[in-house]
Design a protein around this motif. Structure first.
Motif, PDB file in Angstrom:
ATOM      1  N   ASP A 209       0.838  -1.208   0.000  1.00 35.79           N
ATOM      2  CA  ASP A 209       0.000   0.000   0.000  1.00 35.79           C
ATOM      3  C   ASP A 209       0.875   1.262   0.000  1.00 35.79           C
ATOM      4  N   ASP A 242      -4.567   0.019  -2.930  1.00 37.40           N
ATOM      5  CA  ASP A 242      -4.494   1.111  -1.947  1.00 37.40           C
ATOM      6  C   ASP A 242      -3.338   2.089  -2.193  1.00 37.40           C
ATOM      7  N   ASN A 282      -9.113  -2.137  -0.859  1.00 35.39           N
ATOM      8  CA  ASN A 282     -10.373  -1.618  -0.317  1.00 35.39           C
ATOM      9  C   ASN A 282     -10.486  -0.100  -0.472  1.00 35.39           C
ATOM     10  N   HIS A 283      -9.342   0.586  -0.640  1.00 37.76           N
ATOM     11  CA  HIS A 283      -9.410   2.036  -0.831  1.00 37.76           C
ATOM     12  C   HIS A 283      -9.695   2.441  -2.274  1.00 37.76           C
ATOM     13  N   HIS A 337      -4.673  -8.058  -2.179  1.00 39.58           N
ATOM     14  CA  HIS A 337      -4.568  -6.866  -1.344  1.00 39.58           C
ATOM     15  C   HIS A 337      -4.554  -7.173   0.154  1.00 39.58           C
ATOM     16  N   HIS A 404      -2.246  -4.050   3.146  1.00 38.65           N
ATOM     17  CA  HIS A 404      -3.455  -3.768   3.919  1.00 38.65           C
ATOM     18  C   HIS A 404      -3.313  -3.769   5.442  1.00 38.65           C
TER      19      HIS A 404
HETATM   20 MN   LIG Z   1      -6.257  -1.709   2.539  1.00 41.26          MN
END
Ligand SMILES: [Mn+2]
Length: 467
Positions: A209, A242, A282-283, A337, A404
């Protein structure tokens, strides 16, 4: 008074130009013949499409030199999308551009058409002129320039860049992987899984990330000449997702840096489509689900993009998110991720992951179970890693790489966690810290190397001056 300190007064109008399909050695001959260190590349209409510099030509020397080197074209080496200036640009501004960046010369455009070129050397003549002026008239000149510049939009760099076109092109590139490597899902769309054959022999560079840390991305690209390796098809750069959303306290709603880092990544995807993979994190969403300390980061990203780039661009960005793969199956490692879904997923489930929201959320949101009790639905533990490997018929000791998870409470000042909490052959990697920038490199086996990009280099000898 006439303002004589603009590009127009000092630029060269008669230029040696190159064509993109010209043989690279014919182009080098031209540069030598005219004692110049670079030249603009134009199409038939005279529109600028790139620049070939001596620096670009050096790549010929560094790459494996062979018979086919003689057949390469200017387009294989030129820098595309060069930074350009307008004829009415102030020389004071341009001098600053020269100081801040490594440009030796800047093409001057009228819309897309090349009308001249200004080099550092040309500015010396303006300086000479300045030295003859009275102090009072110098002040007057600066005042006039400031007034005239204030009235118009900056005409160089990002303002000219066609962001919509480039993002659309990136989606096309992402979706154009050979189905042998990116199998199609049940609706004949590129699926969630990317796989590589046993004979894959490129280096795989894995970046955790980045959370809008552009400096770290640049440091990784520069480290070990990684960017050149992409260019030479010797390496594949994998982003674990991310890349957006600054996570530092007080910065969680600052979105400009997210927009900038995504621009770089989109550009990398377009320049090296077979050598850059971005996995969904997730971002990578506009969703309201994404909140940090109560701040809706997904929504903030949407709002800022909308304001800066417009509605059409945000729509295409959503398509970009929707086009991203989620899982890499490589003979030497697995990557995603956040971590495996509970109990793991089969090849078929990974390919069809866009059909199963829960699977998708697990791969992008799951965390390691830190209490060592039975993991809940949003967590994974050593058993899940094992069953994930088993379900896709990978060896039980194949390294599984994720980003993550931030385990700072378990130590890990180096921002990388190996075999955490009884998870064997498991690496969790974040590449967004301010003082340290780890990433992984796989070359030819499952024995990865943990590398650290040098964050202390101030002046980067760098091909991406305009990034
Ligand atoms: Mn994440």
């Amino acid at each position: 008074m006439e303002n004589v300190f603009t590009v127009n007064e000092y630029m060269k109008k008669e230029l040696i130009t190159l064509q993109s399909d010209m043989n690279i050695f014919s182009a080098i001959d031209l540069l030598i013949q005219h004692h110049i260190s670079g030249a603009p590349v134009v199409d038939k209409k005279g529109d600028l499409i790139g620049i070939l510099s001596e620096r670009d030509c050096l790549d010929l020397m560094v790459e494996d030199y062979n018979q086919s080197s003689y057949l390469q074209k200017v387009s294989d080496f030129m820098s595309k999308d060069p930074v350009t200036i307008a004829a009415d640009e102030s020389l004071f501004t341009v001098a600053e551009m020269f100081i801040k960046n490594n440009y030796r010369r800047l093409p001057v455009l009228d819309k897309k058409k090349l009308i001249g070129q200004l080099s550092r050397y040309d500015i010396l003549f303006a300086l000479k002129k300045l030295s003859t002026l009275e102090k009072s008239s110098l002040k007057q000149i600066k005042r006039e320039i400031t007034a005239s510049q204030g009235k118009r939009k900056p005409s160089y760099g990002p303002a000219k860049f066609d962001y919509i076109k480039n993002l659309s092109k990136a989606i096309k590139n992402i979706n154009s992987w050979d189905p042998k490597h990116r199998p199609l899902d049940s609706q004949k769309k590129p699926g969630g899984l990317i796989k590589f054959p046993a004979n894959e022999n490129r280096e795989f560079i894995i970046v955790g990330d980045l959370h809008a840390n552009k400096k770290n991305l640049k440091a990784i690209l520069q480290d070990s000449k990684n960017l050149y390796k992409l260019k030479d098809n010797k390496a594949v750069l994998v982003f674990l997702g991310d890349a957006i959303h600054d996570e530092r306290l007080g910065h969680t709603l600052e979105m400009q840096s997210s927009i900038e880092i995504m621009d770089i990544i989109i550009r990398l995807i377009n320049e090296y489509p077979q050598n850059v993979i971005y996995l969904l994190g997730n971002h990578d969403t506009f969703s309201e689900r994404l909140s940090k300390s109560g701040n809706l980061q997904g929504v903030a990203y949407y709002e800022t993009l909308y304001k800066i780039r417009g509605e059409k661009y945000t729509g295409i960005m959503q398509k970009y998110f929707d086009s991203l793969p989620l899982f890499i199956k490589h003979p030497h490692f697995l990557a995603m991720h956040a971590g495996p879904a509970r109990g793991g997923l089969t090849d078929k489930e990974l390919i069809n992951i866009r059909k199963n929201e829960d699977d998708l959320l697990q791969l992008t949101w799951n965390r390691v179970n830190e209490t060592r009790s039975t993991p809940n639905q949003k967590e994974y533990g050593p058993d899940d890693l094992d069953s994930q490997r088993k379900k896709i018929k990978s060896p039980n000791n194949l390294p599984l790489i994720a980003g993550h998870n931030n385990f700072r409470k378990w130590g890990g000042a180096d921002s990388i966690w190996v075999n955490m909490l009884n998870c064997h052959d498991h690496v969790v990697l974040l590449s967004n810290q301010e003082k340290i920038c780890p990433y992984l490199s796989f070359t030819g086996s499952s024995d990865y190397e943990i590398k650290n990009a040098n964050l202390k280099i101030k002046k980067r000898k760098f091909v991406m001056d305009d990034y």
